[in-house]
Design a protein around this motif. Structure first.
Motif, PDB file in Angstrom:
ATOM      1  N   SER A 179      40.730  17.585  37.717  1.00 47.06           N
ATOM      2  CA  SER A 179      40.681  18.585  38.776  1.00 47.06           C
ATOM      3  C   SER A 179      40.681  19.952  38.111  1.00 47.06           C
ATOM      4  CB  SER A 179      41.855  18.440  39.736  1.00 47.06           C
ATOM      5  OG  SER A 179      43.073  18.660  39.072  1.00 47.06           O
ATOM      6  N   TYR A 180      40.065  20.865  38.782  1.00 50.30           N
ATOM      7  CA  TYR A 180      39.899  22.191  38.236  1.00 50.30           C
ATOM      8  C   TYR A 180      40.275  23.174  39.324  1.00 50.30           C
ATOM      9  CZ  TYR A 180      37.496  26.388  36.691  1.00 50.30           C
ATOM     10  OH  TYR A 180      37.200  27.669  36.337  1.00 50.30           O
ATOM     11  N   GLY A 181      41.010  24.193  38.956  1.00 50.34           N
ATOM     12  CA  GLY A 181      41.371  25.206  39.937  1.00 50.34           C
ATOM     13  C   GLY A 181      41.297  26.586  39.332  1.00 50.34           C
ATOM     14  N   ALA A 182      40.991  27.550  40.171  1.00 48.72           N
ATOM     15  CA  ALA A 182      40.899  28.922  39.708  1.00 48.72           C
ATOM     16  C   ALA A 182      41.234  29.859  40.849  1.00 48.72           C
ATOM     17  CB  ALA A 182      39.493  29.211  39.190  1.00 48.72           C
ATOM     18  N   PHE A 183      41.763  31.011  40.494  1.00 51.06           N
ATOM     19  CA  PHE A 183      41.917  32.086  41.474  1.00 51.06           C
ATOM     20  C   PHE A 183      41.690  33.404  40.765  1.00 51.06           C
ATOM     21  CE2 PHE A 183      46.284  32.034  39.851  1.00 51.06           C
ATOM     22  CZ  PHE A 183      46.559  33.397  39.726  1.00 51.06           C
ATOM     23  N   GLN A 184      41.360  34.399  41.554  1.00 54.76           N
ATOM     24  CA  GLN A 184      41.186  35.750  41.034  1.00 54.76           C
ATOM     25  C   GLN A 184      41.580  36.730  42.122  1.00 54.76           C
ATOM     26  OE1 GLN A 184      37.658  36.813  38.742  1.00 54.76           O
ATOM     27  NE2 GLN A 184      37.375  38.548  40.110  1.00 54.76           N
ATOM     28  N   ARG A 185      42.394  37.712  41.765  1.00 52.57           N
ATOM     29  CA  ARG A 185      42.777  38.788  42.680  1.00 52.57           C
ATOM     30  C   ARG A 185      42.468  40.094  41.973  1.00 52.57           C
ATOM     31  NH1 ARG A 185      46.932  37.568  46.699  1.00 52.57           N
ATOM     32  NH2 ARG A 185      46.373  39.639  47.434  1.00 52.57           N
ATOM     33  N   THR A 186      41.855  41.010  42.685  1.00 53.51           N
ATOM     34  CA  THR A 186      41.530  42.308  42.132  1.00 53.51           C
ATOM     35  C   THR A 186      42.138  43.384  43.014  1.00 53.51           C
ATOM     36  OG1 THR A 186      39.475  41.455  41.202  1.00 53.51           O
ATOM     37  CG2 THR A 186      39.653  43.844  41.422  1.00 53.51           C
ATOM     38  N   PHE A 187      42.838  44.329  42.389  1.00 57.18           N
ATOM     39  CA  PHE A 187      43.514  45.392  43.103  1.00 57.18           C
ATOM     40  C   PHE A 187      42.990  46.742  42.637  1.00 57.18           C
ATOM     41  CE2 PHE A 187      46.438  41.852  42.771  1.00 57.18           C
ATOM     42  CZ  PHE A 187      46.931  41.727  44.067  1.00 57.18           C
ATOM     43  N   THR A 188      42.769  47.643  43.587  1.00 58.60           N
ATOM     44  CA  THR A 188      42.388  49.009  43.265  1.00 58.60           C
ATOM     45  C   THR A 188      43.658  49.778  42.923  1.00 58.60           C
ATOM     46  OG1 THR A 188      40.546  48.908  44.816  1.00 58.60           O
ATOM     47  CG2 THR A 188      41.278  51.099  44.131  1.00 58.60           C
ATOM     48  N   LEU A 189      43.713  50.351  41.728  1.00 56.73           N
ATOM     49  CA  LEU A 189      44.886  51.117  41.315  1.00 56.73           C
ATOM     50  C   LEU A 189      44.835  52.517  41.920  1.00 56.73           C
ATOM     51  CD1 LEU A 189      45.026  50.110  37.548  1.00 56.73           C
ATOM     52  CD2 LEU A 189      46.462  49.258  39.404  1.00 56.73           C
ATOM     53  N   PRO A 190      45.979  53.050  42.336  1.00 59.29           N
ATOM     54  CA  PRO A 190      45.986  54.426  42.844  1.00 59.29           C
ATOM     55  C   PRO A 190      45.800  55.410  41.697  1.00 59.29           C
ATOM     56  CG  PRO A 190      48.218  53.563  42.751  1.00 59.29           C
ATOM     57  CD  PRO A 190      47.296  52.422  42.398  1.00 59.29           C
ATOM     58  N   ALA A 191      45.405  56.623  42.025  1.00 61.11           N
ATOM     59  CA  ALA A 191      45.171  57.651  41.005  1.00 61.11           C
ATOM     60  C   ALA A 191      46.436  57.967  40.221  1.00 61.11           C
ATOM     61  CB  ALA A 191      44.634  58.919  41.668  1.00 61.11           C
ATOM     62  N   SER A 192      47.601  57.742  40.812  1.00 62.32           N
ATOM     63  CA  SER A 192      48.869  58.055  40.136  1.00 62.32           C
ATOM     64  C   SER A 192      49.277  56.995  39.116  1.00 62.32           C
ATOM     65  CB  SER A 192      49.980  58.228  41.171  1.00 62.32           C
ATOM     66  OG  SER A 192      50.141  57.038  41.922  1.00 62.32           O
ATOM     67  N   ALA A 193      48.565  55.865  39.050  1.00 59.56           N
ATOM     68  CA  ALA A 193      48.912  54.786  38.116  1.00 59.56           C
ATOM     69  C   ALA A 193      48.445  55.115  36.703  1.00 59.56           C
ATOM     70  CB  ALA A 193      48.292  53.477  38.571  1.00 59.56           C
ATOM     71  N   ASN A 194      49.276  54.762  35.724  1.00 58.97           N
ATOM     72  CA  ASN A 194      48.933  54.944  34.316  1.00 58.97           C
ATOM     73  C   ASN A 194      48.437  53.587  33.784  1.00 58.97           C
ATOM     74  OD1 ASN A 194      48.757  55.423  31.599  1.00 58.97           O
ATOM     75  ND2 ASN A 194      50.719  56.482  31.455  1.00 58.97           N
ATOM     76  N   ALA A 195      47.147  53.351  33.902  1.00 62.93           N
ATOM     77  CA  ALA A 195      46.558  52.052  33.554  1.00 62.93           C
ATOM     78  C   ALA A 195      46.734  51.704  32.077  1.00 62.93           C
ATOM     79  CB  ALA A 195      45.078  52.029  33.921  1.00 62.93           C
ATOM     80  N   ASP A 196      46.895  52.713  31.221  1.00 62.11           N
ATOM     81  CA  ASP A 196      47.054  52.455  29.789  1.00 62.11           C
ATOM     82  C   ASP A 196      48.413  51.868  29.435  1.00 62.11           C
ATOM     83  OD1 ASP A 196      44.507  53.434  29.277  1.00 62.11           O
ATOM     84  OD2 ASP A 196      45.245  55.490  28.995  1.00 62.11           O
ATOM     85  N   LYS A 197      49.361  51.943  30.332  1.00 59.65           N
ATOM     86  CA  LYS A 197      50.731  51.498  30.037  1.00 59.65           C
ATOM     87  C   LYS A 197      51.144  50.266  30.841  1.00 59.65           C
ATOM     88  CE  LYS A 197      51.823  55.228  27.558  1.00 59.65           C
ATOM     89  NZ  LYS A 197      52.659  55.483  26.468  1.00 59.65           N
ATOM     90  N   ILE A 198      50.203  49.574  31.456  1.00 52.49           N
ATOM     91  CA  ILE A 198      50.533  48.378  32.242  1.00 52.49           C
ATOM     92  C   ILE A 198      51.064  47.287  31.314  1.00 52.49           C
ATOM     93  CG2 ILE A 198      49.575  46.516  33.665  1.00 52.49           C
ATOM     94  CD1 ILE A 198      47.591  48.557  34.789  1.00 52.49           C
TER      95      ILE A 198
END
Length: 138
Positions: free
Chosen positions: A89-108
């Motif tokens: 059996s094979y399973g997969a999921f994917q969730r994508t979220f839009t980050l707000p402008a105030s988020a520091n994506a480099d430090k996640i």
């Protein structure tokens, strides 16, 4: 008091829940439940995903979008005298979220513990709430 250029939690959640999810019909993995929290310092996403290992997850940021995905292949093998059965059996999921402008994506950063994937998204310094400042009158 919150600065007017900062998003409110409700605005953030509205934007944050602009998600794109994917799961396959053949998937025994259901879309995991997600909680989103905001503090003065960061946003936090908790993904309920019991039965996984940290190696099962893929996280990446591209064009201000945070994507959480997983693919898992399971094998059920049963062998008895004159009978052999093997089911995949094979399973997969994917969730994508839009980050707000105030988020520091480099430090996640992320950590998986006791069935919960915790993703910490720090805020940029200029977006953090500052303590009240006393102004002296001369």
């Amino acid at each position: 008091m919150r600065r007017s250029n900062q998003p409110t939690l409700s605005n953030f959640l509205e934007d944050f829940w602009d998600t794109r999810g994917l799961s396959t019909d053949r998937s025994p993995i259901s879309m995991p439940a997600v909680n989103v929290c905001e503090t003065d310092e960061q946003f936090r996403i908790d993904v309920a995903a019991p039965g996984f290992n940290k190696e099962d997850f893929n996280l990446h940021v591209e064009n201000n979008m945070l994507t959480i995905s997983s693919e898992k292949q399971l094998e059920d093998k049963k062998e008895e005298e004159n009978v052999s059965r093997r089911e995949f059996s094979y399973g997969a999921f994917q969730r994508t979220f839009t980050l707000p402008a105030s988020a520091n994506a480099d430090k996640i950063n992320a950590k998986y513990n006791n069935g919960v994937l915790v993703i910490n998204i720090p805020k940029k310094e200029e977006a953090k709430a500052k303590p009240p400042k006393r102004i002296d009158i001369r």
